[in-house]
Design an enzyme around this catalytic site. Structure first.
Site, PDB file in Angstrom:
ATOM      1  N   HIS A 512      33.056  50.177  48.108  1.00 59.34           N
ATOM      2  CA  HIS A 512      34.511  50.081  48.043  1.00 59.34           C
ATOM      3  C   HIS A 512      35.050  49.297  49.238  1.00 59.34           C
ATOM      4  O   HIS A 512      36.152  49.556  49.716  1.00 59.34           O
ATOM      5  CB  HIS A 512      35.140  51.484  47.988  1.00 59.34           C
ATOM      6  CG  HIS A 512      34.757  52.247  46.751  1.00 59.34           C
ATOM      7  ND1 HIS A 512      35.056  53.577  46.577  1.00 59.34           N
ATOM      8  CD2 HIS A 512      34.103  51.857  45.637  1.00 59.34           C
ATOM      9  CE1 HIS A 512      34.589  53.980  45.393  1.00 59.34           C
ATOM     10  NE2 HIS A 512      34.006  52.954  44.818  1.00 59.34           N
TER      11      HIS A 512
HETATM   12  C1  LIG Z   1      27.647  48.704  42.625  1.00 62.15           C
HETATM   13  C2  LIG Z   1      29.123  48.951  42.658  1.00 62.15           C
HETATM   14  C3  LIG Z   1      29.609  50.179  42.213  1.00 62.15           C
HETATM   15  C4  LIG Z   1      30.976  50.429  42.231  1.00 62.15           C
HETATM   16  N1  LIG Z   1      31.448  51.564  41.631  1.00 62.15           N
HETATM   17  C5  LIG Z   1      32.786  51.679  41.401  1.00 62.15           C
HETATM   18  C6  LIG Z   1      33.306  52.694  40.557  1.00 62.15           C
HETATM   19  O1  LIG Z   1      32.571  53.483  39.950  1.00 62.15           O
HETATM   20  N2  LIG Z   1      34.663  52.764  40.403  1.00 62.15           N
HETATM   21  C7  LIG Z   1      35.525  51.908  41.025  1.00 62.15           C
HETATM   22  O2  LIG Z   1      36.722  52.045  40.871  1.00 62.15           O
HETATM   23  N3  LIG Z   1      35.046  50.922  41.821  1.00 62.15           N
HETATM   24  C8  LIG Z   1      33.708  50.763  41.987  1.00 62.15           C
HETATM   25  N4  LIG Z   1      33.241  49.712  42.725  1.00 62.15           N
HETATM   26  C9  LIG Z   1      34.200  48.843  43.436  1.00 62.15           C
HETATM   27  C10 LIG Z   1      34.950  47.841  42.568  1.00 62.15           C
HETATM   28  O3  LIG Z   1      34.133  47.374  41.514  1.00 62.15           O
HETATM   29  C11 LIG Z   1      35.436  46.695  43.476  1.00 62.15           C
HETATM   30  O4  LIG Z   1      36.261  47.230  44.478  1.00 62.15           O
HETATM   31  C12 LIG Z   1      36.223  45.629  42.731  1.00 62.15           C
HETATM   32  O5  LIG Z   1      35.464  45.159  41.645  1.00 62.15           O
HETATM   33  C13 LIG Z   1      36.608  44.480  43.656  1.00 62.15           C
HETATM   34  O6  LIG Z   1      37.402  43.557  42.944  1.00 62.15           O
HETATM   35  P1  LIG Z   1      37.880  42.161  43.575  1.00 62.15           P
HETATM   36  O7  LIG Z   1      38.684  41.479  42.525  1.00 62.15           O
HETATM   37  O8  LIG Z   1      38.511  42.392  44.896  1.00 62.15           O
HETATM   38  O9  LIG Z   1      36.537  41.359  43.836  1.00 62.15           O
HETATM   39  P2  LIG Z   1      35.411  40.935  42.785  1.00 62.15           P
HETATM   40  O10 LIG Z   1      35.496  41.717  41.541  1.00 62.15           O
HETATM   41  O11 LIG Z   1      34.129  40.910  43.528  1.00 62.15           O
HETATM   42  O12 LIG Z   1      35.819  39.438  42.388  1.00 62.15           O
HETATM   43  C14 LIG Z   1      35.618  38.319  43.179  1.00 62.15           C
HETATM   44  C15 LIG Z   1      35.135  37.200  42.273  1.00 62.15           C
HETATM   45  O13 LIG Z   1      35.279  35.964  42.951  1.00 62.15           O
HETATM   46  C16 LIG Z   1      34.139  35.165  42.705  1.00 62.15           C
HETATM   47  N5  LIG Z   1      34.036  34.217  43.833  1.00 62.15           N
HETATM   48  C17 LIG Z   1      33.826  34.529  45.130  1.00 62.15           C
HETATM   49  N6  LIG Z   1      33.815  33.406  45.869  1.00 62.15           N
HETATM   50  C18 LIG Z   1      34.043  32.372  45.026  1.00 62.15           C
HETATM   51  C19 LIG Z   1      34.136  30.962  45.192  1.00 62.15           C
HETATM   52  N7  LIG Z   1      34.005  30.379  46.396  1.00 62.15           N
HETATM   53  N8  LIG Z   1      34.360  30.201  44.089  1.00 62.15           N
HETATM   54  C20 LIG Z   1      34.485  30.758  42.849  1.00 62.15           C
HETATM   55  N9  LIG Z   1      34.393  32.103  42.653  1.00 62.15           N
HETATM   56  C21 LIG Z   1      34.186  32.884  43.716  1.00 62.15           C
HETATM   57  C22 LIG Z   1      33.005  36.155  42.606  1.00 62.15           C
HETATM   58  O14 LIG Z   1      31.902  35.634  41.922  1.00 62.15           O
HETATM   59  C23 LIG Z   1      33.669  37.335  41.893  1.00 62.15           C
HETATM   60  O15 LIG Z   1      33.542  37.246  40.488  1.00 62.15           O
HETATM   61  C24 LIG Z   1      31.869  49.448  42.756  1.00 62.15           C
HETATM   62  C25 LIG Z   1      31.385  48.229  43.204  1.00 62.15           C
HETATM   63  C26 LIG Z   1      30.025  47.959  43.145  1.00 62.15           C
HETATM   64  C27 LIG Z   1      29.524  46.615  43.621  1.00 62.15           C
END
Ligand SMILES: Cc1cc2nc3c(=O)[nH]c(=O)nc-3n(C[C@H](O)[C@H](O)[C@H](O)COP(=O)(O)OP(=O)(O)OC[C@H]3O[C@@H](n4cnc5c(N)ncnc54)[C@H](O)[C@@H]3O)c2cc1C
Ligand SMILES: *[C@@H]1O[C@H](CO)[C@@H](O)[C@H](O)[C@H]1NC(C)=O
Ligand SMILES: *[C@@H]1O[C@H](CO)[C@@H](O)[C@H](O)[C@H]1NC(C)=O
Ligand SMILES: *[C@@H]1O[C@H](CO)[C@@H](O)[C@H](O)[C@H]1NC(C)=O
Ligand SMILES: *[C@@H]1O[C@H](CO)[C@@H](O)[C@H](O)[C@H]1NC(C)=O
Ligand SMILES: *[C@@H]1O[C@H](CO)[C@@H](O)[C@H](O)[C@H]1NC(C)=O
Ligand SMILES: *[C@@H]1O[C@H](CO)[C@@H](O)[C@H](O)[C@H]1NC(C)=O
Length: 578
Positions: A512
């Protein structure tokens, strides 16, 4: 076999229609998804979104209704990849070291092994699926519009959230939490309320994962272009004389290594939206010249704006878990029940990790497997690749009965401890240097200790009695040094069974992590990057602390919420075309 065979579609008509998805194994036939290699050298859009993750997908779907949108994602499609779509495959993507894997491992300077997404749908394609909203006071403190927040959560939930099927072991944890005084019982709810509840999940009743990419079903197909394997290297700014820098283009490379440019069309309301997650967003801001000037210059990056707060306020909620061996078989479950204590410890549980959903057998601890980097039998700084392979071999050599049982974990609110992120090099695909400083703040440590005490009471509860051996009390469980299979007290030279030491030594991540582009420091309350124009950050990097017990619901909500706000600003009206 179909992702949703015709028969099943009819059998589950109500559910399927409600969820708006009835698609093939390859997923919905999105006409707007293409490979980065197919992009022209130069193109023009009203909105350019960097990162097709948990926030980026709902944001793109929303904006596509009133403008032309380009969504750039460095990874591949989640559809048709069984490592992502099936609950029983949890961990497979996380343990796949291939550079094209949907998960990219990173190890913080603290020594805790972690993972970041590299796939359309982002972290929602890798995670444990638990779905729960932020607390009412979190929404208020964020200054969000409560009614729009609720509408946005509802918009997300219609497509990706489900009620889990509770079986015996999770029910015993629930009843044990109530016996331990984590009350009242709030039943099944998405709301964050003190007490014990059953939360939502993004896995449906067939064990199939639904992700933020499914929210693209809401998109206007003629307004959206999604490019896969399109890795953004840099945001370009126009700096005329003394005027504020204005973001106006991005440079991205495709899978063949060719570079492309996408420009904003002329228009005062057109913008670039950075949604690359808590590691990617601060990293890309720095690579684009927004960050601490001396640090940028040390990497030969010309500063566009000296912004020392980019990369500051990085946090990861520490997770500590107790494995409770069971005398009887238990079901396979990821997180379903949660105990929300009034003192900022959240108790969750997962069980039966060793049985694959196809009836096959896996020698694996699932969410707590060294294969995915979870290694709590040695203190963080000693979690070397050698230690990991040793732990994997040891796990695989265990007698199957050693896997019978489940993990009860605690995760702390906040956290209060923070760290920072710096560039390692100029390659956007490499991990930056990240430090989280787990338990640096004494209150974080106290919350861990208090959470473990609740776990102890749950294990000893009447409700849980059939799933524990009476001879294994908590002190014994955490001191099973010699023959312990997993997650017990690390073998220190100085054996200490203090819970404080246990917290520090066995700390793992619950993934997280957040921060790096926080509201009030790097972005304003409308998520606009301070000091420049036409650029916002919308994702988990903007959080000051992690919402709810688990963040994904709020990350998806924020994508939708800000999409609606941006369109309202654009047209100065509440009437949107969706
Ligand atoms: C193993 C695991 C278990 C988890 N379990 C839970 C759970 O049970 N419940 C819950 O609520 N949360 C859970 N989480 C946390 C939750 O999934 C994350 O907090 C959330 O997905 C983050 O979202 P975000 O949009 O900030 O980033 P992300 O979803 O990581 O999105 C960022 C995106 O940007 C892309 N990107 C990055 N840099 C570039 C670039 N230079 N050019 C193009 N694309 C790029 C990446 O490929 C990615 O797809 C878990 C996370 C993980 C990894
Ligand atoms: C998917 O959609 C495209 C364009 O709309 C169409 O050409 C193609 O045949 C469809 N594929 C499937 C499997 O339905
Ligand atoms: C699934 O993950 C395993 C490793 O855990 C890997 O070997 C395999 O190639 C992956 N499959 C896909 C389709 O990515
Ligand atoms: C939003 O929903 C929550 C329940 O999930 C409720 O407590 C709150 O009052 C609602 N807020 C508004 C502004 O409707
Ligand atoms: C922990 O276990 C060791 C032997 O494995 C034993 O010597 C020691 O007394 C135990 N400590 C506690 C606090 O139970
Ligand atoms: C063990 O104890 C010694 C002496 O008290 C101390 O210097 C050392 O840091 C301790 N080691 C650990 C891993 O705590
Ligand atoms: C935006 O939506 C409004 C309301 O439906 C519509 O009138 C307008 O044409 C749309 N604008 C664009 C650029 O799509």
């Amino acid at each position: 076999m179909g992702f949703c065979m015709k028969e099943l579609c009819f059998a589950f008509l109500g559910i399927v229609l409600f969820h708006g998805l009835c698609s093939s194994e390859e997923g919905p036939n999105y006409s707007f998804i293409r490979q980065g290699t197919s992009a022209p050298a130069v193109s023009y859009y009203d909105y350019i979104i960097i990162g097709g993750g948990t926030a980026g997908c709902p944001l793109a779907a929303t904006l596509s209704h009133n403008g032309t949108v380009l969504l750039l994602e460095r990874g591949s499609s989640p559809y048709g990849n069984p490592n992502i779509t099936s609950l029983s495959a949890f961990g497979r993507a996380l343990s796949d070291p291939d550079p094209s894997s949907p998960s990219q491992r990173f190890i913080s300077e603290d020594g805790v092994i972690n993972a970041r997404a590299r796939v359309l749908g982002g972290g929602s394609c890798l995670n444990a699926g638990f779905y729960t909203r932020a607390a009412a006071d979190y929404v208020r403190d964020a200054g969000w519009d409560g009614a729009l927040v609720n509408e946005s959560y509802g918009w997300v939930e219609k497509v990706v959230a489900f009620e889990p099927m509770m079986k015996q072991w999770q029910s015993a944890v629930r009843d044990g939490l109530l016996e331990a005084g984590v009350s009242p019982y709030n039943g099944f709810t998405y709301d964050h309320l003190v007490g014990t509840k059953i939360g939502g999940t993004i896995f449906d009743s067939q064990g199939r994962r639904h992700t933020a990419a499914d929210l693209l079903t809401y998109a206007n197909p003629t307004g959206l272009t999604v490019l896969l394997h399109a890795s953004v290297r840099k945001i370009l700014f126009r700096t005329k004389g003394k005027a504020r820098p204005r973001a106006h283009a991005v440079v991205f490379s495709d899978a063949s290594g060719n570079t492309h440019r996408a420009y904003l069309k002329d228009g005062p309301k057109n913008e670039i939206l950075l949604s690359s997650g808590a590691i990617g967003s601060p990293q890309l801001l720095m690579l684009s010249g927004i960050g601490p000037a001396d640090h940028l210059m040390a990497h030969n990056i010309t500063p566009v704006l000296d912004q020392p707060l980019v990369g500051q306020g990085m946090s990861d909620n520490p997770m500590n878990a107790i494995f409770v061996p069971s005398p009887v078989p238990v079901e396979v479950s990821l997180i379903q029940v949660v105990g929300i204590t009034p003192f900022g410890s959240y108790i969750e549980a997962a069980s039966g990790e060793n049985f694959a959903g196809d009836g096959g057998y896996r020698h694996d601890f699932g969410m707590f497997s060294p294969k995915i980097g979870q290694l709590s039998t040695v203190p963080p700084k000693q979690r070397t690749s050698v230690a990991l392979s040793r732990a994997i071999s040891a796990m695989e050599a265990l007698d199957p009965v050693a896997f019978r049982g489940g993990f009860i974990l605690e995760k702390i609110m906040g956290p209060i401890s923070t760290g920072h992120l710096e560039l390692r090099n100029k390659d956007p695909n490499d991990n930056p240097i990240v430090t989280f400083n787990y338990f640096k703040h004494p209150q974080d440590l106290q919350r861990c200790v208090d959470g473990l005490k609740v776990i102890e009471t749950v294990i000893e509860s009447k409700a849980f009695s059939q799933f524990r051996y009476d001879s294994l009390s908590l002190p014994t469980l955490i001191n099973m040094t010699a023959n312990a299979p997993v997650n017990m007290l690390p073998k220190h030279t100085n054996v200490s069974t203090s819970l404080e030491q246990f917290c520090k030594d066995t700390v793992m991540t619950i993934w997280h992590y957040h921060g790096g582009c926080q509201v009030g420091r790097v972005v304003d309350s409308e998520y606009r990057v301070l000091g420049v124009d036409a650029l916002r950050v919308i994702d988990g990097s903007t959080f000051n602390y992690s919402p709810g017990t688990n963040p994904q619901a709020t990350v998806m909500m924020l994508g939708r919420y800000m999409g609606v706000k941006i369109l309202k600003e654009r047209f100065g009206t509440d009437k949107l075309n969706d």
